[in-house]
Enzyme design. Structure first.
Site, PDB file in Angstrom:
ATOM      1  N   SER A 192       0.860  -1.190   0.000  1.00 44.87           N
ATOM      2  CA  SER A 192       0.000   0.000   0.000  1.00 44.87           C
ATOM      3  C   SER A 192       0.890   1.231   0.000  1.00 44.87           C
ATOM      4  O   SER A 192       2.013   1.184   0.517  1.00 44.87           O
ATOM      5  CB  SER A 192      -0.891   0.025   1.250  1.00 44.87           C
ATOM      6  OG  SER A 192      -1.520   1.288   1.411  1.00 44.87           O
ATOM      7  N   TYR A 203      -1.549  -0.988  10.330  1.00 44.60           N
ATOM      8  CA  TYR A 203      -1.705  -1.152   8.880  1.00 44.60           C
ATOM      9  C   TYR A 203      -0.502  -0.578   8.136  1.00 44.60           C
ATOM     10  O   TYR A 203       0.106  -1.247   7.298  1.00 44.60           O
ATOM     11  CB  TYR A 203      -2.995  -0.485   8.412  1.00 44.60           C
ATOM     12  CG  TYR A 203      -3.246  -0.650   6.928  1.00 44.60           C
ATOM     13  CD1 TYR A 203      -3.767  -1.833   6.420  1.00 44.60           C
ATOM     14  CD2 TYR A 203      -2.958   0.382   6.031  1.00 44.60           C
ATOM     15  CE1 TYR A 203      -3.994  -1.996   5.065  1.00 44.60           C
ATOM     16  CE2 TYR A 203      -3.190   0.231   4.676  1.00 44.60           C
ATOM     17  CZ  TYR A 203      -3.708  -0.963   4.197  1.00 44.60           C
ATOM     18  OH  TYR A 203      -3.926  -1.117   2.848  1.00 44.60           O
TER      19      TYR A 203
END
Length: 257
Positions: free
Chosen positions: A148, A162
């Protein structure tokens, strides 16, 4: 030119393949001629996706929980019962957790790390015999890890585990690539920016136009963007690419302050 991106006869696995970027990649693989297995926890949703994608080719659903070693081992056993080799593994299954820094829990840390990072390593490890089986210097097997842009730049959100997990995925991709090329397996990654998914739904539902405007390209990612990049990394076109993570974000990282 078509041969550069040909996936006919390949066997592919896409984790987290029932929706979002995973489903986009799986759809591209199926349309490109790969026999594609998708896996996720929610069986009904997974099977519905497989049924829809099977209109274009061969897509098989196997439900699993890859956040545990037991779940990983069961999924690998299910694949081994069906296939003698695997050509492409896309590690896309992931989770996120949002909580203020003072309240952030161990549960929120471990849940995200276990699925986003730990499962990538151990699922790849357990599938190595199948990935090695059909690999050669002329036609290497592929592992694609979905990271990401949150692993590259500060997301400015309370999603600490995350962003840490996705930064780990980018480095793990390099580390695995350096080792596994000796076994004729190429390992690369994709770091997506803004794509429609369960993780971004709360933003898109609030103001999709503002979300699109925040991307230098003026739009969010599409299924063609995700599928095209994954097909490139799975085909002859990328045979000299190893250990890299392609940033697929419409220019967000390049524009980050």
């Amino acid at each position: 030119m078509q041969a550069l991106f040909d996936l006919q006869g390949k066997v592919a696995i896409v984790t987290g393949g029932s929706r979002g970027i995973g489903a986009m990649i799986a759809q591209g693989f199926v349309a490109a001629g790969a026999k594609t297995y998708i896996t996720a926890r929610k069986k009904a949703e997974l099977e519905a996706t497989a049924e829809e994608l099977s209109k274009q080719g061969e897509c098989i659903a196997i439900s699993s929980d890859l956040s545990t070693m037991e779940g990983i081992e069961q999924f690998v056993a299910d694949i081994q019962a069906r296939e003698s080799q695997v050509d492409i593994l896309v590690n896309n299954a992931g989770a996120t957790w949002g909580q203020g820094i003072d309240e952030f829990t161990e549960q929120g840390w471990d849940r995200v790390m276990d699925l986003n990072t730990k499962s990538i390593f151990f699922l790849s490890q357990k599938l190595l015999p199948l990935l090695r089986q059909g690999a050669s210097a002329e036609d290497r097997s592929r592992i694609i890890n979905i990271a990401s842009i949150n692993g590259l730049t500060n997301p400015n959100m309370d999603n600490y585990s995350y962003s840490a997990s996705k930064a780990a995925v980018i480095h793990l991709t390099r580390h695995m690539a350096a080792r596994l090329i000796k076994d004729d397996i190429l390992v690369n990654g994709i770091a997506p920016g803004f794509f429609p998914s369960k993780m971004t739904a709360f933003i898109l539902d609030h103001d999709e136009q503002a979300a699109a405007a925040s991307v230098p390209a003026g739009r969010i990612g599409t299924p063609e963007d995700a599928a095209g990049t994954a097909i490139y990394l799975s085909s002859r076109a990328s045979a000299f690419v190893n250990g890299h993570t392609i940033v697929l974000d419409g220019g967000q990282v390049a524009n980050a302050h």
